[in-house]
Enzyme design. Sequence first.
Site, PDB file in Angstrom:
ATOM      1  N   GLY A  46       0.838  -1.200   0.000  1.00  0.00           N
ATOM      2  CA  GLY A  46       0.000   0.000   0.000  1.00  0.00           C
ATOM      3  C   GLY A  46       0.867   1.241   0.000  1.00  0.00           C
ATOM      4  O   GLY A  46       1.459   1.592   1.015  1.00  0.00           O
ATOM      5  N   MET A  77      -0.229   7.952   2.778  1.00  0.00           N
ATOM      6  CA  MET A  77       0.380   7.552   4.044  1.00  0.00           C
ATOM      7  C   MET A  77       1.503   6.546   3.814  1.00  0.00           C
ATOM      8  O   MET A  77       2.614   6.694   4.334  1.00  0.00           O
ATOM      9  CB  MET A  77      -0.668   6.903   4.967  1.00  0.00           C
ATOM     10  N   GLY A  78       1.191   5.499   3.050  1.00  0.00           N
ATOM     11  CA  GLY A  78       2.147   4.401   2.865  1.00  0.00           C
ATOM     12  C   GLY A  78       3.459   4.870   2.267  1.00  0.00           C
ATOM     13  O   GLY A  78       4.555   4.501   2.726  1.00  0.00           O
ATOM     14  N   SER A 128      -1.270   7.655  13.777  1.00  0.00           N
ATOM     15  CA  SER A 128      -1.717   9.042  13.698  1.00  0.00           C
ATOM     16  C   SER A 128      -0.576   9.930  13.230  1.00  0.00           C
ATOM     17  O   SER A 128       0.587   9.632  13.461  1.00  0.00           O
ATOM     18  CB  SER A 128      -2.215   9.527  15.066  1.00  0.00           C
ATOM     19  N   LYS A 167      -6.592   4.037  18.920  1.00  0.00           N
ATOM     20  CA  LYS A 167      -6.619   4.975  17.781  1.00  0.00           C
ATOM     21  C   LYS A 167      -8.034   5.477  17.520  1.00  0.00           C
ATOM     22  O   LYS A 167      -8.249   6.653  17.183  1.00  0.00           O
ATOM     23  CB  LYS A 167      -6.077   4.283  16.516  1.00  0.00           C
ATOM     24  N   HIS A 176      -8.757   8.046  20.022  1.00  0.00           N
ATOM     25  CA  HIS A 176      -7.946   9.200  19.601  1.00  0.00           C
ATOM     26  C   HIS A 176      -8.702  10.012  18.549  1.00  0.00           C
ATOM     27  O   HIS A 176      -8.836  11.235  18.661  1.00  0.00           O
ATOM     28  CB  HIS A 176      -6.605   8.692  19.046  1.00  0.00           C
ATOM     29  N   ASN A 177      -9.217   9.352  17.558  1.00  0.00           N
ATOM     30  CA  ASN A 177      -9.895  10.089  16.496  1.00  0.00           C
ATOM     31  C   ASN A 177     -11.202  10.712  16.974  1.00  0.00           C
ATOM     32  O   ASN A 177     -11.558  11.819  16.557  1.00  0.00           O
ATOM     33  CB  ASN A 177     -10.181   9.162  15.302  1.00  0.00           C
ATOM     34  N   GLU A 236     -10.312  13.786  18.606  1.00  0.00           N
ATOM     35  CA  GLU A 236      -9.962  14.725  17.530  1.00  0.00           C
ATOM     36  C   GLU A 236     -11.219  15.439  17.001  1.00  0.00           C
ATOM     37  O   GLU A 236     -11.208  16.645  16.792  1.00  0.00           O
ATOM     38  CB  GLU A 236      -9.284  13.901  16.428  1.00  0.00           C
TER      39      GLU A 236
END
Lengths: 297, 297, 297, 297
Positions: free
Chosen positions: A7, A11-12, A121, A171, A174-175, A178
Amino acid sequence: MEIGFIGLGKMGMNMVTRLRQDNHQIVVFDRSPEAIKQAEGTGAIGASSLQDLVSKLAKPCAVWVMVPSGAPTEETIQSLAGILQPDDVIIDGGNTKFHDDVRRAGELKPKQIHYIDAGTSGGIWGLQIGYCLMVGGDKAVVNRLDPIFTTLAPKDGWLHVGAHGAGHYVKMVHNGIEYSMMQGYAEGFELMSKSDYKLDLGNIADLWMHGSVVRSWLLELAAGALKEDPKLTGLKGYVQDSGEGRWMLMDALDKDVPVPTLSTALFTRFRSRQEESFAEKMLAALRNAFGGHSVKR
Amino acid sequence: MEIGFIGLGKMGMNMVTRLRQDNHQIVVFDRSPEAIKQAEGTGAIGASSLQDLVSKLAKPCAVWVMVPSGAPTEETIQSLAGILQPDDVIIDGGNTKFHDDVRRAGELKPKQIHYIDAGTSGGIWGLQIGYCLMVGGDKAVVNRLDPIFTTLAPKDGWLHVGAHGAGHYVKMVHNGIEYSMMQGYAEGFELMSKSDYKLDLGNIADLWMHGSVVRSWLLELAAGALKEDPKLTGLKGYVQDSGEGRWMLMDALDKDVPVPTLSTALFTRFRSRQEESFAEKMLAALRNAFGGHSVKR
Amino acid sequence: MEIGFIGLGKMGMNMVTRLRQDNHQIVVFDRSPEAIKQAEGTGAIGASSLQDLVSKLAKPCAVWVMVPSGAPTEETIQSLAGILQPDDVIIDGGNTKFHDDVRRAGELKPKQIHYIDAGTSGGIWGLQIGYCLMVGGDKAVVNRLDPIFTTLAPKDGWLHVGAHGAGHYVKMVHNGIEYSMMQGYAEGFELMSKSDYKLDLGNIADLWMHGSVVRSWLLELAAGALKEDPKLTGLKGYVQDSGEGRWMLMDALDKDVPVPTLSTALFTRFRSRQEESFAEKMLAALRNAFGGHSVKR
Amino acid sequence: MEIGFIGLGKMGMNMVTRLRQDNHQIVVFDRSPEAIKQAEGTGAIGASSLQDLVSKLAKPCAVWVMVPSGAPTEETIQSLAGILQPDDVIIDGGNTKFHDDVRRAGELKPKQIHYIDAGTSGGIWGLQIGYCLMVGGDKAVVNRLDPIFTTLAPKDGWLHVGAHGAGHYVKMVHNGIEYSMMQGYAEGFELMSKSDYKLDLGNIADLWMHGSVVRSWLLELAAGALKEDPKLTGLKGYVQDSGEGRWMLMDALDKDVPVPTLSTALFTRFRSRQEESFAEKMLAALRNAFGGHSVKR
C-alpha cells in the site's frame, strides 16, 4: 531491519520513505506500478505481487499492510494468510475496527501467523515529524518490530497498549477526541468570525499557541489555514468522516458511556453533507401548522 | 518600566514575581498584608492603600488590576477612577465580561483615564512559561505597556486584538474552546477507562503527545494527572465554571451561532454539581407512569 | 379468531385479557404456572408446553410471542420453528431489533412458516385504551390477523407499515421520539422546579393539556405524577433504557442522519445510572492541573 | 364583561372574534384601519386611538395588549401608562420576557395601574379550540378578569400560575419544551424518510395518534402536514425562532440547569438559517491540513 510493505498511498509512501531514510530494507507492493516505481526511488525493492513480495523477504518475515480500511485491507490480509508461513507477522497499520483485529488474530492463530494492529496518527506530517503508533498484539511479536516502530515514530511516540485490537481501539478513541477538539475550535472561530471586533482569526490562533491553555497541534494547523484564507472563502463546509467517530459512538453505546460532544461533532459532519435537511423542513412545517408562521417555499 | 499591581492572589503573585524577575518596578497592594509582605520579598514595593499605591507611581502611571472578577474588580476600578489622573491607565487582567469593558472605557473617557482589558491565560504555569495575553483598547496605550506585556508573555505571546473589550472577548472564546476540548478528552478517557483492554491511561496520554493529531497542552496535563492517580479515585467529579463559558453561549445566542459542544460541555459541569437531578427523576416517573417500569425509590 | 399466546408478563397478560374481552379463543403458555392460571381466569386455555399449545390450535395456526426481547424471544421462536407447520404464523410482539426480524423471516421461509413483527406501544394503559400496533410482514398474512389487531388496537390504531422488520423499525423510531419528548419535558419541569415563582408543576402540566401546543399523552402522565409527588422526592433519578433508543442511534449512524436530541436523551439516561462520572473527575483533574482550582476530594 | 383590545393581527383578531362570540363588549384599536373595520364586523367597537379606546371603556377598565413583542408592546404599554387611571388593568398577552413584566409591574405600581401577564398558547387553532392561558400577577386582579380568561380558554385552560411575570415565565418554558418535542419528531421522521422500507410517514404519524406513547397535538399536526406533502418538497427548511427558546436557555444558565435538548433544538434552527457554516468550513480546513484530505472548493 527488513519488512514488506503493501500500500503506497499518501500515508504508505511517506512511511516507506521514512523507513528508508533510516536504512531499513523494504520490499514494497501496490496495485499501481507507478507507485512501486516511486518507492524504488527511495531504495525500496519493488515486488510484482504479494507472492513475489513475500518471496523476497527472509523468514520469519513481517509485512505491513497500509491499504484503505474495510474490504481492501480484509482482502489483502486474507491473501497474505494463504502465502505466509508460521511465525511470520502481519501488521495492519490502517483504520480497522478493533473487533476485526480480534477476529483476524483468531483466524490467523491456527496458522501460527502473528497479527499486530498499529493505529497510526500523524497524517501527512508524519514523514517529517514521525507517526504516533498505538500498537496491539502479543508483546514478544511487538518487541521483534521495535526497530520499525522506533523509526516510524518520533521519540517516545510508539507504545504497546494491549492485546489484539487494543492499538486500533486506542486509535479509534484518539480520532473521536480529535472530532470533539476540532468542533470546539470550529465553534469558537465561527463565533469570532461574526464579531463586530473584526478579529484577525489567524493571528489569534497563532497567539494562542504561545502560553494559552488551548494550545495544540490542531490549533497550529488552524492558524496556518486561517492565515492563508482568513474567511475560508475557498472551501466548502463539506466534512467527511472516516469511521472511527461512529465506532467510538457505538462502543460508548456498548458500555453505557455518555459521549455528547463526540455525537455532536459527528452530527455536525452529517449535517454538513446534507444539501437540505428533512428534519428542518419538518420543523418549518410544524411551525406553519400551529402558528401560521410564514415558511419559505 | 514602572507599574502598580492590585491583587496578589495565586495569579497576581505569580505575575508580580515574573515582572520582578525582569526588573520592572512594581508597587503592589492587596487586602492581605501577608500577601504584600510576600510580594515585597520579590523586590516589589508594598502600598498601604490604593491611594498610597498611586502616590508611589510616577505620572502618568499604569495600574494592573488582578482581583476576582465581578464586584471586587468593579469596585477596585471605581475607586481607582476617583484617584487616578488624566493619561493614567487601568489594566483589567481578570475575567471580565466584555460588555463591562466597553461600559467602563466609556465611563473613564471623560476623566481621560485610559482603560485596557487584558485577557490572561496560562494559569499557575504562567510564572514559568509566561502568560498568553489578549489585549483590547487603544493602540497607543497598548504600545506604552509593551514592556510589561512582553515580560509577562512568552515570545509572541501577547497581541493587541482590537478595541475596548476585544481582549476579554477573545479570552471568553478561548475559555469556551477550552471547555469543549476538556470535555472531548474527558469522554475519550472515560470510555477507555471502561475498556476490557485495561489500558494505561497515563501512558496513552503521554504517547499521544508524541506525533499524534490530538497533542496539546491540556493533554500533557492529563498525562500528568492520570499518571499520578490512574483511576482518579482521589477526586470528586465536581466541576466549577468561572463564567466565560456562559458568556460565550449568551454571545452565540446574540449572533445566532450554533455552539453545541460548548453547551454540552457546560451542561456536563452543571450536572456534575447536582446531587440529584430533577429531570432524571421526571424521566423515571414518566417511565413508571406509562410502562409500569420499576423505579428506584 | 383463535390464537396462541406465549408470555404472560405485564404486557402479555393485559393483551390476553383484552383479546378475551372480545371473545377470541386464546391458548396460552408461560414459564410460570401461576400466570397461566391467572390467564385461565379470563377464559383462556392453558397449555403445558409450546408443543401442547400448538397442538391445541387448529391449522393453520397463529402464535403471538410476547416474551422479553433478546435471548428469550429468540429461543421461543427457534423452538416454535421446530413445532409449527407450513402456513402457520409467528407474531413477535416484543421489542426486537428489526435486523433480527429480517433474518428470522428468511430462516422461516424455507419451512413456509410466516413471520410477522408487531411493534406494540401503549404500556400498561393498553388494556383499557388499546395498543398502537405497527405491523411488518406479508400483506396477506397481516390481513389474516386483522381480527386480532383490531381487538388489540384502539380504532385506527394498527397499520401494516411495510415488509419484514418494518413494524419493529417504526416502533424503534417511535421509542426514540419518546426519549426526546420525555427529555424535553424533563428539562422544562426541572427548570420550573428551580424558579423563585414557586410554581405548582402538576397544575401547570394539567393546564397545558387544555389548548396548549405541548399537550400530549406523556404530559397527561406527567401531570398525574407531579400531582401525586410534586417534588418527586419519592423517586431516584435512575433511568433505564430498553434498547430501541440505541438501535435508532445506530441506524442514524448507518444512514448519516443527525439525531442530536435522541443522543442527548440517551446519554442523560446513561449518566443517571452512574454513581460517579469518570469524565467529570477528569474535568476536575484538568482544571486543577492548569489553574490550581480547588477540587473536592 | 367589557374590555379594550389593542392589536388585531392573526392572533388578536381571532381572540376578539372568540370574545365576541361569547358576547363580551370589546373596544378595539390597531394601526390598520382595515383590521379595525374587520373587527367591527364581529360586533366590536372600533377606536381611533389609544386615548379614544380608553375613553370608550367604563372605569375601572381593562386593556389587553396583543401587539408584536419587544418595542411595539413596550411602547403601547408606555402610552397606556400615560392614559389609564388608578385601578385600571393592562394585560400583556404577547411573548414578553418575564423580566420585563416584573419591571413594568413595578413601574406601573406608583400609578396604581395593575399589570397582568398572560402567556398565550394555541396559535391559529385557538379561535376554535380556545387558548391555553398562563396568567401572572395579583390574584384579585386576575379574578376580576375571570370572564375574559374563561371565554378565551378551553375548559380548564387558564390558570393563575404566580406573581408578575410568572405567566410569561411558564409560557417561555412551554415554548422551550415545544422546541424539544418538535426536534424529537423531526429527527424521527427524517430517519424514517431515509429508510429502505418506503414508509408512509403521514399514515404512521396518524397511526401513532391512536394509543401510542408519543401521541400529541404536534403529532396530529405532523400527520396533516405529511399527508399533504409526504416529502415536504414544497418547503424550505428555514426555521425561525421567536425568542422564548433563547430566554429559557439564558434562564437555565442563571439557574445552573442542564437543558441539552433545548439547546440542541435551538442550534438546529440557527443552522437551518445559515447558507453556509463557517464552523463546517473550519472542520474541512483542519481535515485538509492534517490529513491532506480532499476538500470541496
